[in-house]
Design an enzyme around this catalytic site. Structure first.
Site, mmCIF file in Angstrom:
data_model
loop_
_atom_site.group_PDB
_atom_site.id
_atom_site.type_symbol
_atom_site.label_atom_id
_atom_site.label_comp_id
_atom_site.label_asym_id
_atom_site.label_seq_id
_atom_site.Cartn_x
_atom_site.Cartn_y
_atom_site.Cartn_z
ATOM 1 C CG ASP A 194 -1.722 1.216 1.395
ATOM 2 O OD1 ASP A 194 -2.441 1.558 0.446
ATOM 3 O OD2 ASP A 194 -1.651 1.856 2.465
ATOM 4 C CG ASP B 154 -1.064 7.586 0.448
ATOM 5 O OD1 ASP B 154 0.024 8.108 0.165
ATOM 6 O OD2 ASP B 154 -2.051 7.606 -0.319
#
Length: 184
Positions: free
Chosen positions: A15, A17
């Site tokens: 992922d 952020d």
């Protein structure tokens, strides 16, 4: 934990952020990119072992009109310059209400990244910071490791099959070097 327990993955997807870089909500400014501690070192370790790396990220700010695709692409290019090069990028520009198959917790982006990398989902791992990341990994058939942040809900940590205190520990789990936070 089944077949995931001691197999080193052929690909590790992340992922964006809150996992690779500090979360700046709806970030459209490449100058605000700040990697989490030791992210570059962990990525270099994976690459040195011949493990493919990629980024899989929901970017609903595009659908909401808060960001342009160009802004997201410029932020991603900055991340690639600082932490890359990544072998694959997958970005979902849709909002929750769009009903797409790519937006996490749907498995579309993870499956697409695996196809592009020519690995089976069971040969991949996905590291993220929220429950929808783990749901997407499970739906795709990939190993999921949660790295909680202060924003991660307790229920998401409790539901995670595997979790680690930080990115270093998560990569260690994948490489068989750190049994931190693993659950049967």
């Amino acid at each position: 934990m089944g077949s995931f327990s001691f197999r080193i993955p052929k690909a590790v997807l992340f992922d964006r952020d809150g996992t690779l870089v500090h979360d700046v909500p709806y970030n459209g400014d490449p100058d605000l990119v700040a990697p989490v501690p030791r992210a570059r070192e962990m990525l270099q370790e994976l690459r040195a072992r011949g493990i493919a790396t990629g980024v899989v990220s929901n970017q609903s700010g595009i659908a909401r009109g808060l960001l342009s695709r160009g802004q997201v692409d410029r932020v991603n290019a900055r991340i690639d310059a600082v932490l890359g090069p990544f072998d694959v990028w997958e970005v979902c520009p849709h909002g929750e209400e769009d009903g797409c198959s790519c937006r996490k917790p749907a498995p579309g982006m993870i499956l697409s990244a695996c196809r592009r990398l020519r690995v089976e989902p069971q040969e991949a791992a996905y590291i993220g910071d929220i429950g929808s990341d783990m749901e997407a990994a499970e739906a795709a058939g990939a190993r999921g490791i949660l790295v909680p942040t202060p924003e991660t809900r307790r229920a998401e940590v409790a539901a995670a099959r595997e979790y680690a205190a930080d990115l270093v520990s998560a990569v260690g789990l994948l490489l068989g070097m750190a049994p931190v936070g693993s659950r049967p």
